[in-house]
Write an enzyme that holds these catalytic residues in place. Structure first.
Site, PDB file in Angstrom:
ATOM      1  CB  CYS A   1      57.080  23.092-188.297  1.00  0.00           C
ATOM      2  SG  CYS A   1      56.699  21.951-189.633  1.00  0.00           S
ATOM      3  CD  GLU A   2      54.163  16.453-186.298  1.00  0.00           C
ATOM      4  OE1 GLU A   2      53.511  15.738-187.078  1.00  0.00           O
ATOM      5  OE2 GLU A   2      54.052  16.393-185.062  1.00  0.00           O
ATOM      6  CG  HIS A   3      55.668  18.329-191.241  1.00  0.00           C
ATOM      7  ND1 HIS A   3      54.568  19.083-191.587  1.00  0.00           N
ATOM      8  CD2 HIS A   3      55.186  17.157-190.745  1.00  0.00           C
ATOM      9  CE1 HIS A   3      53.464  18.405-191.317  1.00  0.00           C
ATOM     10  NE2 HIS A   3      53.810  17.237-190.803  1.00  0.00           N
ATOM     11  CG  HIS A   4      60.338  21.373-192.744  1.00  0.00           C
ATOM     12  ND1 HIS A   4      58.993  21.614-192.965  1.00  0.00           N
ATOM     13  CD2 HIS A   4      60.809  20.776-193.879  1.00  0.00           C
ATOM     14  CE1 HIS A   4      58.666  21.200-194.177  1.00  0.00           C
ATOM     15  NE2 HIS A   4      59.740  20.688-194.756  1.00  0.00           N
TER      16      HIS A   4
ATOM     17  CD  GLN B   1      48.362  27.632-187.241  1.00  0.00           C
ATOM     18  OE1 GLN B   1      49.426  27.907-187.786  1.00  0.00           O
ATOM     19  NE2 GLN B   1      47.292  28.391-187.357  1.00  0.00           N
TER      20      GLN B   1
ATOM     21  CG  HIS C   1      53.561  27.638-190.250  1.00  0.00           C
ATOM     22  ND1 HIS C   1      53.579  26.428-189.614  1.00  0.00           N
ATOM     23  CD2 HIS C   1      52.375  28.231-189.934  1.00  0.00           C
ATOM     24  CE1 HIS C   1      52.443  26.261-188.943  1.00  0.00           C
ATOM     25  NE2 HIS C   1      51.703  27.359-189.119  1.00  0.00           N
TER      26      HIS C   1
ATOM     27  CB  CYS D   1      58.483  25.105-192.857  1.00  0.00           C
ATOM     28  SG  CYS D   1      56.705  25.145-192.607  1.00  0.00           S
TER      29      CYS D   1
END
Length: 246
Positions: free
Chosen positions: A131-134, A172, A200, A202
């Site tokens: 995941c690019e956010h976390h 995703q 996920h 996260c």
């Protein structure tokens, strides 16, 4: 009175001629070897640059990891963590190797002319991404279906395309779309459908901490988008029970 003819040392003459002949042969040999030698040197130089770049990346990432370990209260110099920065750097480069790949390279010419106009589905392809956010993992399965338009893809290439885009920092929704677009670009099919189901971390290891939650995304093109019956057939196939193949 004619001038005397100078005496020539035969041994000296033979030696001189031999040297001249060797010089000519050396020039011919260099001329013959020059192209391949140049290519070899270029390839070696390119490989050396790649190795140097890779080493520089690992060193820089390792230093960053050591700082992170210190920030969370760890001691990077203790025995169990001595090689962790290097291992982490190598692992992260592996998990994001999709940035170094292209669809054209992966397909490697595995596109074949075939007069087949029925649906082709490969389902339950394992995928693992970050995941690019976390920058924590999300894992699951992707199902891919398409209707050929005079050309088909090698079946393994569908999995390779999914893997390439998954091995990047992702969301995703975008991953689903990129897989569909890559197949359209490769063989211009009559239609494409892609569905991804993932868990996920996260949402599992942090935040709401919901272990059983699954995220499902879909992306459809062509006949899968315009024809509800085609779309329904695709979803029926990927949601159906496992086939008993003898």
């Amino acid at each position: 009175m004619s001038e005397p003819i100078p005496l020539v040392d035969s041994d000296s003459s033979d030696t001189s001629q031999g040297q001249d002949l060797r010089l000519v042969n050396d020039r011919d040999t260099r001329a013959q070897r020059k192209p391949s030698d140049s290519v070899s040197r270029l390839e070696l130089t390119k490989k050396e640059r790649e190795i140097t770049t890779e080493q520089a990346k690992l060193e820089k990432m390792g230093q960053a990891c050591s700082v992170i370990l210190e920030c969370i209260g760890e001691d990077p110099s203790r025995e169990g963590l001595l090689k962790t920065p290097e291992r982490w750097a190598k692992a992260l480069l592996f998990m994001t190797q999709g940035y170094q790949q292209t669809s054209k390279e992966l397909l490697n010419g595995a596109i074949f002319a075939e007069d087949h106009h029925e649906m082709v589905v490969v389902r339950d392809i394992d995928i693992h991404s970050l995941c690019e956010h976390h920058m924590v993992p999300f894992t699951g399965r992707v199902h891919i279906g398409y209707i050929p338009n005079g050309k088909i893809l090698g079946l393994s290439k569908l999995a390779r395309i999914a893997e390439m885009f998954a091995r990047r920092l992702q969301v995703q929704e975008r991953l689903t779309r990129q897989i569909a677009d890559a197949i359209v670009e490769a063989v211009n099919p009559l239609g494409v459908g892609v569905v991804i189901e993932c868990s996920h971390f996260c949402m599992v290891m942090r935040g709401v901490q919901k272990v059983g939650a699954t995220t499902v995304t879909s992306s459809v093109r062509g006949a899968f988008e315009s024809n509800s019956k085609t779309r329904a057939e695709f979803f029926s196939i990927i949601q159906g029970k496992s086939l008993n193949i003898v």
